[in-house]
Each structure stands twice: as C-alpha cells, then as structure tokens.
Design an enzyme around this catalytic site. Structure first.
Site, PDB file in Angstrom:
ATOM      1  N   ARG A 293     -16.352  49.649 -10.667  1.00 30.09           N
ATOM      2  CA  ARG A 293     -16.797  48.345 -10.149  1.00 30.09           C
ATOM      3  C   ARG A 293     -15.717  47.646  -9.318  1.00 30.09           C
ATOM      4  O   ARG A 293     -15.971  47.197  -8.201  1.00 30.09           O
ATOM      5  CB  ARG A 293     -17.170  47.468 -11.344  1.00 30.09           C
ATOM      6  CG  ARG A 293     -17.808  46.156 -10.994  1.00 30.09           C
ATOM      7  CD  ARG A 293     -17.885  45.250 -12.226  1.00 30.09           C
ATOM      8  NE  ARG A 293     -18.496  45.886 -13.378  1.00 30.09           N
ATOM      9  CZ  ARG A 293     -19.802  45.943 -13.610  1.00 30.09           C
ATOM     10  NH1 ARG A 293     -20.641  45.372 -12.778  1.00 30.09           N
ATOM     11  NH2 ARG A 293     -20.272  46.547 -14.695  1.00 30.09           N
ATOM     12  N   CYS A 361     -44.124  44.978  -7.042  1.00 27.42           N
ATOM     13  CA  CYS A 361     -45.258  44.447  -7.783  1.00 27.42           C
ATOM     14  C   CYS A 361     -44.881  44.410  -9.257  1.00 27.42           C
ATOM     15  O   CYS A 361     -45.346  45.216 -10.066  1.00 27.42           O
ATOM     16  CB  CYS A 361     -46.467  45.344  -7.546  1.00 27.42           C
ATOM     17  SG  CYS A 361     -47.963  44.570  -8.092  1.00 27.42           S
ATOM     18  N   TYR A 390     -22.817  49.626  -8.277  1.00 27.74           N
ATOM     19  CA  TYR A 390     -24.033  49.773  -9.073  1.00 27.74           C
ATOM     20  C   TYR A 390     -25.252  49.111  -8.416  1.00 27.74           C
ATOM     21  O   TYR A 390     -26.117  48.573  -9.099  1.00 27.74           O
ATOM     22  CB  TYR A 390     -23.823  49.223 -10.492  1.00 27.74           C
ATOM     23  CG  TYR A 390     -22.651  49.859 -11.202  1.00 27.74           C
ATOM     24  CD1 TYR A 390     -22.675  51.206 -11.550  1.00 27.74           C
ATOM     25  CD2 TYR A 390     -21.497  49.127 -11.494  1.00 27.74           C
ATOM     26  CE1 TYR A 390     -21.590  51.803 -12.175  1.00 27.74           C
ATOM     27  CE2 TYR A 390     -20.413  49.727 -12.126  1.00 27.74           C
ATOM     28  CZ  TYR A 390     -20.462  51.067 -12.467  1.00 27.74           C
ATOM     29  OH  TYR A 390     -19.391  51.661 -13.091  1.00 27.74           O
TER      30      TYR A 390
HETATM   31  N1  LLP Z   1     -15.355  55.503 -16.914  1.00 22.92           N
HETATM   32  C1  LLP Z   1     -16.430  55.717 -17.695  1.00 22.92           C
HETATM   33  C2  LLP Z   1     -16.399  56.775 -18.680  1.00 22.92           C
HETATM   34  C3  LLP Z   1     -17.563  54.906 -17.551  1.00 22.92           C
HETATM   35  O1  LLP Z   1     -18.604  55.108 -18.343  1.00 22.92           O
HETATM   36  C4  LLP Z   1     -17.581  53.890 -16.570  1.00 22.92           C
HETATM   37  C5  LLP Z   1     -18.745  53.060 -16.372  1.00 22.92           C
HETATM   38  C6  LLP Z   1     -16.440  53.718 -15.774  1.00 22.92           C
HETATM   39  C7  LLP Z   1     -15.337  54.542 -15.979  1.00 22.92           C
HETATM   40  C8  LLP Z   1     -16.357  52.681 -14.713  1.00 22.92           C
HETATM   41  O2  LLP Z   1     -16.387  51.385 -15.250  1.00 22.92           O
HETATM   42  P1  LLP Z   1     -16.214  50.123 -14.264  1.00 22.92           P
HETATM   43  O3  LLP Z   1     -14.799  50.122 -13.774  1.00 22.92           O
HETATM   44  O4  LLP Z   1     -17.168  50.311 -13.136  1.00 22.92           O
HETATM   45  O5  LLP Z   1     -16.545  48.951 -15.098  1.00 22.92           O
HETATM   46  N2  LLP Z   1     -24.585  49.958 -14.327  1.00 22.92           N
HETATM   47  C9  LLP Z   1     -23.775  48.986 -15.033  1.00 22.92           C
HETATM   48  C10 LLP Z   1     -22.403  49.504 -15.317  1.00 22.92           C
HETATM   49  C11 LLP Z   1     -22.428  50.779 -16.115  1.00 22.92           C
HETATM   50  C12 LLP Z   1     -21.042  51.295 -16.320  1.00 22.92           C
HETATM   51  C13 LLP Z   1     -21.100  52.685 -16.794  1.00 22.92           C
HETATM   52  N3  LLP Z   1     -19.824  53.265 -17.002  1.00 22.92           N
HETATM   53  C14 LLP Z   1     -23.715  47.716 -14.207  1.00 22.92           C
HETATM   54  O6  LLP Z   1     -24.333  47.657 -13.152  1.00 22.92           O
HETATM   55  O7  LLP Z   1     -23.084  46.726 -14.609  1.00 22.92           O
END
Ligand code: LLP
Length: 432
Positions: A293, A361, A390
């Site tokens: 993110r 819809c 995302y």
């Molecule tokens: N590493 C692992 C093992 C993960 O499962 C994730 C995210 C990351 C790294 C990256 O995390 P970040 O830095 O992006 O927070 N779709 C959701 C977020 C799901 C995150 C899944 N895993 C959203 O839109 O908020």
C-alpha cells in the site's frame, strides 16, 4: 492538498504528478486510472535506503505486488532495484512478462497449488514463503525432481492484533495464514521442514496486517519472532538467517489520517530489533519488509465522469459516476474513506455534501458517504485521490463493466500502460 503530487493549476483544474487531469481525461476518457511513476520510485528509494542504512547486510524491502500489479509496474520496480512479493502464478507470469528477475521474487499465499509450485520452480523463483505441510512436501519433491535445493521461509503467526480492520489483519492465531507459535505447532513444523533434503530453510515470515501507522506492532511482532528464533536455536539447533516482518505501513487517505515517516519508523524498528537480538544472544538476522500500500497508494488517482446528481428532499444527495466498485471495491468491502474533488472545478468551494455511487446495479456500490465536493453537474470530472493500492488490482467485471485504462505519468509525460478493456475483451473467453 492531501499529498504533494496533487495541486490546482491556473485554470482551476486539478493536477496530478504535474499534469492537468482534465486534459488527461479528455485524451483517454473516463474512468481513468493515473499512476505517478516518480512517486513509486521515491518510495522504493526510501525503503531501500532505510533498510540498507539501518539494518545493512542483505536486508531489503520487497514490493508486495498484490497492491498494484500489471506489467509496467514490475518494470519500474525492477529498474528501481527492488525485489517483489507475489501471491499467485498470475502475478509471477506478469512479472516474468516484464522481464523481472524472478530470483528476486518471494512466492506467498496460504494455498499454493501443485501447478503454482512447479511453475514457480520452473521459472527460477528465488524463495517460497511456505504455509503448511502440504506445500513443504510438494516443494521438496519437485525440487528433488529438478535436482535443486529450494530456498524457503515459513509463514508463522506471532499472535498479534495490530488494531486494524478485521478483514486486513492477519497476525492473529485464529487466521487462515501461517502456523501458530503459541500452540506449539510451529516448532513441529520447523522440525519437519529441517528434515527435508531439498529445502534450504532460510528463516521465518510474519505479517500482522495492513494500514498500520506506527512501528509498535512491528516491534511487538519482532519481539515474539526474535525470542522464537532464540528458542528454536536452543531446542532444534537451527538459527534462522532471515526474518521477514511483512507489510503494512499505513497511508494517508483523508486529512485526518496521520503522515507516516517511513525512514524514521524503520530506524526505530531496527534499534528495537538490534537490542532484542543482543538480549536474546542471537545475531541480527537479515530483515525483510513487504510494503505494498505505502509503495503505490498515493501514486494513484482515479478520474470519473459525473452522471446523475439526485437530491432526495430532506435526506441527502447522490452523485453517480461511470465507475465504482468494479474499479474500487474498498468502500463496499471495508468502508474505506477517500478524499474527492471535482477536477474541473477544483478552485470552487467544496461545500456540497453527498454520497458518491458507482454505476453497478447494487445499492452497496458506493465510493463514499458524507463526502464534500464542489457542486456537481452531469459531465463534471470527479477525482478520487490515493487510489493506487488495491484498486486496479481488485477490479472486477461485475455487471460486465470494462476495467479502466492505466496511464503512467513521468516527468511531465503520460503513457498508456494498460489499455481500457473492450466489450470484445469481455466476451473473449466465452466459448458457447
Ligand atoms: N505481505 C503480506 C504477506 C501481505 O499479506 C500483505 C497484504 C502485504 C505484505 C502488503 O501489505 P501492505 O503494505 O499493502 O499493507 N485489500 C486490502 C488489503 C489486503 C492486504 C493483504 N495483504 C485493502 O484494500 O485494504
């Protein structure tokens, strides 16, 4: 504005990464996903620099490419000298398509299929982050068939709740990911992996969750993992060389979200880890982190056209746009907040309160509620900020809505990175 790559020009138009978003919407149509390449490169440099400076050795960040995955992104990440985390053969294929060096890729996920494991090994994957006995058996037997020793990290659950949204929290014991430390299962699992001739166990991985705004949950997880490294050294005589702390640094979506100083937080985590390692009598392992993110979110902006504007007397106003949950399902799924503005009226007062709806819809197809924007009429352009993470990677074709194009902006020039999906694309797989 919310981030330094968002401003307003002399025409009163919103600019993103230095370019007029109204002109870009005219050129490419809407909905349109814009990506600021320089912002991604700055973030990569911040993470790489901080990990080198504060941990040194082979410690490094991996870009969690689930956040935004298409061919052009892997080219940028490769050029920035960053490694990646992938979670599927589809992401692996896309990285390969970009020419990404797959020895710098770490294959994640709680259920890698036999195909995934064979495909990844055939393509020279650097590491698996294995989850469960079944994966270990398959990796070991396929590595034996290929005459190699495969490097593996093990996904463990430290039992931490980072106080984020339940759906994006993953470090707790009761979770589909990882083998729990607390229950004693991890120790048996590690012993089993160590007995496998074709696996080189490199260390452990944990991921506590996403949208975490300070270093504390990382330090808490590190405490448990470091103590555990020391414990396993004592009980099994195995010392992990690598500790992967996962991803999760938060992002500023709305004014009330804090700024996060990535460099400073990594420094604090490093000091904490070094002290804990000394206390536990172990060498500081190679540390990996997996930002997704925070690498790409504020490098993205989505531009929609306003369609229907409806005010329900004594209730509220609905503003509907030509995209929605099909390109950004995050409000529908998590109630995630966004900042928005009319790109073509950015200098006017943002005093119109509304619910912004998509075109599907489905009454839950909303991009936000209680949103303040400039007074809209049909044909205005609505910009949603901070949509790089995302959004495109979670897009769907619900209601047979084609996915938007992705346009990359770099140094004042725009280039098409992903074409807009066509109706022909939508039917391309239909056989009968
Ligand atoms: N590493 C692992 C093992 C993960 O499962 C994730 C995210 C990351 C790294 C990256 O995390 P970040 O830095 O992006 O927070 N779709 C959701 C977020 C799901 C995150 C899944 N895993 C959203 O839109 O908020």
């Amino acid at each position: 504005m919310l981030h330094t790559n968002i401003t307003v020009n002399e025409k009163g138009h919103l600019t993103f990464a230095g370019m007029d978003t109204v002109a870009l919407a005219e050129k490419y149509g809407t909905p349109l996903m814009l990506i600021d390449e320089n912002r991604i490169r700055e973030r990569a440099a911040t993470y790489i620099g901080a990990m080198e400076r504060y941990f040194g050795g082979e410690s490094k960040p991996l870009y969690a490419s689930k956040a935004l995955s298409f061919t052009g992104i892997y080219k940028i990440i490769a050029d920035a000298g960053m490694s990646i985390d992938i979670v599927s053969s589809g992401e692996l294929y896309t990285a390969k398509n970009a020419g990404f060096p797959l020895e710098n890729a770490y294959f994640h996920g709680n259920n890698k299929t036999d195909f995934d494991i064979e495909f990844a090994i055939d393509n020279g994957i650097g590491y698996f982050i294995a989850d469960g006995y079944e994966e270990i058996d398959k990796i070991d037997s396929y590595a034996a068939e290929k005459g190699i020793k495969q490097r593996v990290l093990l996904r463990l659950t430290p039992g931490i709740d980072p106080h984020t949204n339940e759906k994006i929290s993953t470090g707790k014991v009761d979770c589909k990911f990882g083998t729990p430390i607390e229950t004693g299962q991890a120790e048996k699992y590690i012993a089993y992996v160590l007995s496998k001739a074709n696996i080189e166990l490199m260390g452990y991985h944990c991921h506590i969750g996403s949208q975490v705004f300070d270093c504390v949950p990382f330090c808490d997880a590190a405490d448990i993992m470091i103590e555990y490294i020391a414990y396993i050294k004592k009980t099994l005589g195995y010392t992990a060389k690598v500790l992967n702390l996962g991803g999760g640094f938060g992002v500023r979506y709305v004014e009330s979200d804090p700024y996060i100083n990535i460099d400073e937080n990594i420094r604090l985590i490093s000091e904490h880890i070094k002290a804990r390692c000394a206390e536990n009598g172990i060498a500081v392992p190679t540390i990996l982190m997996e930002p997704g993110r925070s690498m790409v979110a504020d490098a993205g902006m989505t531009i929609y056209s306003v369609g229907t504007v409806k005010t329900i007397s004594d209730y509220k106003s609905y503003v509907s746009v030509d995209g929605g949950m099909t390109d950004n399902p995050r409000y529908t799924l998590y109630g995630s907040k966004y900042t928005m503005a009319l790109a073509n009226k950015a200098n006017e007062p943002a005093d119109f309160e509304c619910t912004v709806g998509g075109r599907c819809c489905e009454s839950g197809d909303l991009l936000g509620e209680n949103i303040f924007i400039q007074k809209p009429t049909r044909g205005d352009l609505l910009a949603v900020f901070v949509t790089g993470a995302y959004n495109y990677s979670m897009a769907s074709n619900y209601n047979r809505v084609p996915r938007p194009p992705v346009v990359i902006i770099k140094d004042g020039a725009d280039r098409l990175a992903v074409r807009r999906e066509t109706f022909e694309n939508l039917c391309a797989l239909d056989v009968d």
